[in-house]
Design a protein around this motif. Structure first.
Motif, PDB file in Angstrom:
ATOM      1  N   GLN A 172      22.886  -5.609  32.971  1.00 39.81           N
ATOM      2  CA  GLN A 172      23.735  -4.423  32.856  1.00 39.81           C
ATOM      3  C   GLN A 172      24.613  -4.246  34.095  1.00 39.81           C
ATOM      4  OE1 GLN A 172      21.172  -1.086  31.903  1.00 39.81           O
ATOM      5  NE2 GLN A 172      20.676  -1.893  29.884  1.00 39.81           N
ATOM      6  N   ASP A 174      25.065  -9.213  31.019  1.00 41.63           N
ATOM      7  CA  ASP A 174      24.785  -8.149  30.041  1.00 41.63           C
ATOM      8  C   ASP A 174      23.329  -7.711  30.126  1.00 41.63           C
ATOM      9  OD1 ASP A 174      27.383  -8.232  29.142  1.00 41.63           O
ATOM     10  OD2 ASP A 174      26.957  -9.462  27.378  1.00 41.63           O
ATOM     11  N   GLU A 175      22.432  -8.682  30.273  1.00 37.84           N
ATOM     12  CA  GLU A 175      21.003  -8.360  30.358  1.00 37.84           C
ATOM     13  C   GLU A 175      20.702  -7.524  31.599  1.00 37.84           C
ATOM     14  OE1 GLU A 175      17.112 -11.115  30.874  1.00 37.84           O
ATOM     15  OE2 GLU A 175      18.357 -11.590  29.135  1.00 37.84           O
TER      16      GLU A 175
END
Length: 327
Positions: A65, A62-63
């Motif tokens: 992306q 998630d970090e």
């Protein structure tokens, strides 16, 4: 090219995602196992890693992306380290490799500390002072390998500090608390100075320091322990620099976050007309980004690890690795 690396040699499980263009580090997420009392129990640490590694992986993706399918290479810490912890992260890495059909690269944990330091500082050909819980080595590149010019003969400097702190009621890890108390110290208490050629030993110093706890204040004890151990480490590092003729020194490992050690090594380097480098604390402690970056370097030069050969190596020596990515 993008690489995802999983670290899990001891108390920390981490996932890092890096690429070969700026910014290099896209994500660097970790969780640390902290025992309720005593030191690290390998099985409990491994259970912790198994419980959180999927969440750490998701947070890193998630970090950055991205999805896991966007990753080109997968790296994992093959060793050295605690067997149950290594097996847990190796299993996670193998599962990802089989699921994504992406190449897998097993990484030497000690070399990863050196390579991320070289990448994220201006150091190019340094002597590395590698100081952590289980490892204490002075390393430099020579004739195609990272050679160990000196190391601990018994326990790592981090283990020494943690054992000392545990006996005095400090929480794990004890290094930061000892550093804080040492700043208040005013009196140096003589302790055994145990340098044996290029090697060091800490168990005798630990015993002697604990024997003085009834006659000295805690700040003075912490100050004396730090000064003695760090002077020993600085001495053998300088000797390695003189022997190899190198003009750079690089710090790596969690204990290198200690400002007193940084200052002592920097002063030694300056007196020699050499340069001292230290990456940010997030890259000194065990982390996934260092595994990912080293795996990316290795993969660039044709080094991969077939899943069926991805066995962990608890005693994986730094000088066993052919460093084909450096000339």
């Amino acid at each position: 090219m993008i690489c995802l690396g999983i670290e899990g040699t001891a108390h920390t499980v981490g996932v890092g995602i890096v690429q070969d263009t700026a910014p290099v580090i896209l994500a660097n997420v970790s969780r640390m196992y902290a025992p309720v009392s005593g030191g690290i129990h390998p099985r409990d640490a491994a259970n912790h890693h198994a419980a959180v590694v999927v969440d750490v992986l998701r947070q890193a993706l998630d970090e950055a992306q991205m999805d896991v399918e966007d990753v080109d290479v997968l790296g994992f810490s093959m060793g050295p380290g605690l067997g149950p912890c290594l097996r847990t992260v190796a299993t996670a890495a193998r599962s990802l490799a089989l699921y994504t059909c992406k190449p897998l690269v097993g990484v030497n944990h000690c070399i990863a500390h050196l390579e991320i330091g070289r990448k994220m500082t201006e150091a190019r050909d340094p002597v590395l002072l590698y100081v952590s819980g289980g490892n204490t080595q002075v390393i430099a590149f020579l004739n195609g390998r990272y050679r160990v010019f000196g190391e601990t003969l018994d326990i790592g400097i981090g283990n020494c500090l943690d054992k000392f702190g545990r006996e005095l009621g400090m929480s794990f890890p004890a290094g930061p608390a000892i550093e804080g108390k040492a700043r208040e110290g005013r009196c140096y208490l003589p302790l055994p100075y145990s340098v044996k050629g290029m090697d060091v030993a800490f168990s005798g110093i630990l015993t002697a320091a604990l024997a003085k706890r009834e006659e000295a204040s805690l700040p003075d004890l912490c100050f004396s322990l730090q000064e003695t151990c760090f002077a020993m480490l600085t001495e053998v590092t300088e000797r390695a620099m003189a022997h190899t003729g190198k003009s750079e020194v690089l710090l790596g490992g969690g204990v290198a976050a200690n400002r007193r050690l940084q200052d002592m090594v920097a002063s030694m380097a300056a007196a020699r007309g050499a340069a001292s480098f230290c990456p940010p604390r997030s890259l000194l402690v065990d982390n996934g980004a260092m595994i990912a970056w080293t795996a990316l370097l290795m993969h660039r030069h044709g080094l991969t690890t077939p899943v069926e050969e991805s066995h962990i190596r608890q005693n994986f020596r730094t000088d066993e690795v052919a460093v084909t990515w450096r000339s």
